[in-house]
Design an enzyme around this catalytic site. Sequence first.
Site, PDB file in Angstrom:
ATOM      1  N   LEU A 153       0.825  -1.213   0.000  1.00 16.20           N
ATOM      2  CA  LEU A 153       0.000   0.000   0.000  1.00 16.20           C
ATOM      3  C   LEU A 153       0.858   1.261   0.000  1.00 16.20           C
ATOM      4  O   LEU A 153       0.388   2.328  -0.380  1.00 16.20           O
ATOM      5  CB  LEU A 153      -0.945  -0.003   1.207  1.00 16.20           C
ATOM      6  CG  LEU A 153      -2.053  -1.063   1.170  1.00 16.20           C
ATOM      7  CD1 LEU A 153      -2.876  -1.036   2.453  1.00 16.20           C
ATOM      8  CD2 LEU A 153      -2.948  -0.867  -0.049  1.00 16.20           C
ATOM      9  N   HIS A 188       8.449  -4.302   7.281  1.00 21.39           N
ATOM     10  CA  HIS A 188       8.100  -2.890   7.494  1.00 21.39           C
ATOM     11  C   HIS A 188       8.518  -2.432   8.896  1.00 21.39           C
ATOM     12  O   HIS A 188       8.994  -1.316   9.078  1.00 21.39           O
ATOM     13  CB  HIS A 188       6.585  -2.684   7.348  1.00 21.39           C
ATOM     14  CG  HIS A 188       6.124  -2.475   5.935  1.00 21.39           C
ATOM     15  ND1 HIS A 188       6.606  -1.456   5.139  1.00 21.39           N
ATOM     16  CD2 HIS A 188       5.224  -3.147   5.185  1.00 21.39           C
ATOM     17  CE1 HIS A 188       6.004  -1.517   3.950  1.00 21.39           C
ATOM     18  NE2 HIS A 188       5.168  -2.536   3.945  1.00 21.39           N
TER      19      HIS A 188
HETATM   20 NI    NI Z   1       3.855  -3.179   2.478  1.00 19.27          NI
END
Ligand code: NI
Length: 170
Positions: free
Chosen positions: A93, A138
């Site tokens: 995203l 992340h």
């Molecule tokens: Ni990602």
Amino acid sequence: MGRLDILRYPDPRLHTVARPVAEIDERIRRLVDDLLETMYEAEGVGLAATQVDVHERVIVIDVSDAHDGAVVLINPVLVETSEEMTLGDEGCLSVPEIYDKVLRHARVRVRAADRSGQTREFEAEGLLSVAVQHEMDHLLGKVFVEYLSPLKRSRIRKRMLKKTRDEVRA
Ligand code: NI
């Protein structure tokens, strides 16, 4: 709070290393709910707190088609990883409209606390396994494009910067 803004690559804040959650309290439960809402709204299968500029070890994932399979991982740890690897297309995203192949462990065993603070351990394979590894990256400040060649990465960086500029102008 509700829906949160998602940082877009190459925003340097995406490279922040998240700290462990000290206590699973109302604030963290609200963060989990907001992450879920933001992920579903954006039609993603996973979202890490890092991507909304909150640098604590919280992840939400839902790889189900019906949006009824939410998995909440707080302070996740990979307990075991398979030797077998799998090469699959990934997107993020924070890097909209970019998909490319990344090599991941085929299976992982994960330990994490859930929204209620209960520690759980489970085995993941397939898309869930990939999502867990992608989202845990992340939390370490790593975006999937960093697995790609420098040339590809630089093209993606330029494309994202242009996209952001065009949107600001619009
Ligand atoms: Ni990602």
